[in-house]
Design a protein around this motif. Structure first.
Motif, PDB file in Angstrom:
ATOM      1  N   ARG A  95     -74.716-137.959  65.135  1.00  0.00           N
ATOM      2  CA  ARG A  95     -74.686-137.391  66.552  1.00  0.00           C
ATOM      3  C   ARG A  95     -75.150-135.872  66.775  1.00  0.00           C
ATOM      4  O   ARG A  95     -75.450-135.366  68.272  1.00  0.00           O
ATOM      5  CB  ARG A  95     -72.763-137.474  67.262  1.00  0.00           C
ATOM      6  CG  ARG A  95     -72.365-138.886  66.482  1.00  0.00           C
ATOM      7  CD  ARG A  95     -72.550-139.607  67.943  1.00  0.00           C
ATOM      8  NE  ARG A  95     -72.538-138.863  69.270  1.00  0.00           N
ATOM      9  CZ  ARG A  95     -71.568-139.128  70.088  1.00  0.00           C
ATOM     10  NH1 ARG A  95     -70.148-139.280  69.860  1.00  0.00           N
ATOM     11  NH2 ARG A  95     -71.680-138.618  71.457  1.00  0.00           N
ATOM     12  N   GLN A 134     -78.005-134.987  66.655  1.00  0.00           N
ATOM     13  CA  GLN A 134     -79.576-135.137  67.665  1.00  0.00           C
ATOM     14  C   GLN A 134     -79.497-134.843  69.231  1.00  0.00           C
ATOM     15  O   GLN A 134     -79.934-135.533  70.029  1.00  0.00           O
ATOM     16  CB  GLN A 134     -80.210-136.265  67.387  1.00  0.00           C
ATOM     17  CG  GLN A 134     -80.533-138.083  67.237  1.00  0.00           C
ATOM     18  CD  GLN A 134     -78.866-138.128  66.308  1.00  0.00           C
ATOM     19  OE1 GLN A 134     -78.561-137.567  65.151  1.00  0.00           O
ATOM     20  NE2 GLN A 134     -78.783-139.419  66.879  1.00  0.00           N
ATOM     21  N   ASP A 135     -77.845-135.516  69.417  1.00  0.00           N
ATOM     22  CA  ASP A 135     -77.498-135.198  70.529  1.00  0.00           C
ATOM     23  C   ASP A 135     -77.020-134.309  71.469  1.00  0.00           C
ATOM     24  O   ASP A 135     -77.283-134.459  72.181  1.00  0.00           O
ATOM     25  CB  ASP A 135     -76.266-136.415  70.454  1.00  0.00           C
ATOM     26  CG  ASP A 135     -76.256-137.661  70.182  1.00  0.00           C
ATOM     27  OD1 ASP A 135     -77.493-138.527  70.249  1.00  0.00           O
ATOM     28  OD2 ASP A 135     -75.340-138.739  70.179  1.00  0.00           O
TER      29      ASP A 135
END
Length: 98
Positions: free
Chosen positions: A49, A51-52
């Protein structure tokens, strides 16, 4: 690794500072209460996650006692993120929860 105490986090929230908090506990632990506004990304999912997350923002990482958040902080630091580990975790948190 940079660290911040639960009291410092609580004070910043009371002052109206906008904080980006990641709670790396498991979903069932978070259901018992989390720091208002914290986003739950269980430790096992941080790698998937990341990249969030916005690398231009600073994140405070929280868990139950400070161990898992320390691991997440070290990992994210190594990936170029600005992160701070909250020492003592939710066991030391005395502020409001949601």
């Amino acid at each position: 690794m940079r660290e911040i105490s639960p009291k410092e986090v609580e004070k910043k929230l009371e002052e109206g500072t906008i904080l980006h908090i990641i709670d790396v506990r498991e979903t069932e632990e978070v259901a018992e209460g989390k720091i208002p506004g914290a986003v739950n990304i269980p430790l096992g999912l941080v790698e998937f996650r990341k990249q969030d997350l916005d690398q231009s923002k600073e994140y405070i990482v929280v868990c139950r006692s400070g161990g898992r958040s320390g691991k997440a902080t070290e990992y994210l630091e190594g990936q170029g993120y600005q992160v701070i580990n909250m020492t003592g975790g939710m066991l030391a948190w005395e502020g409001k929860t949601e």
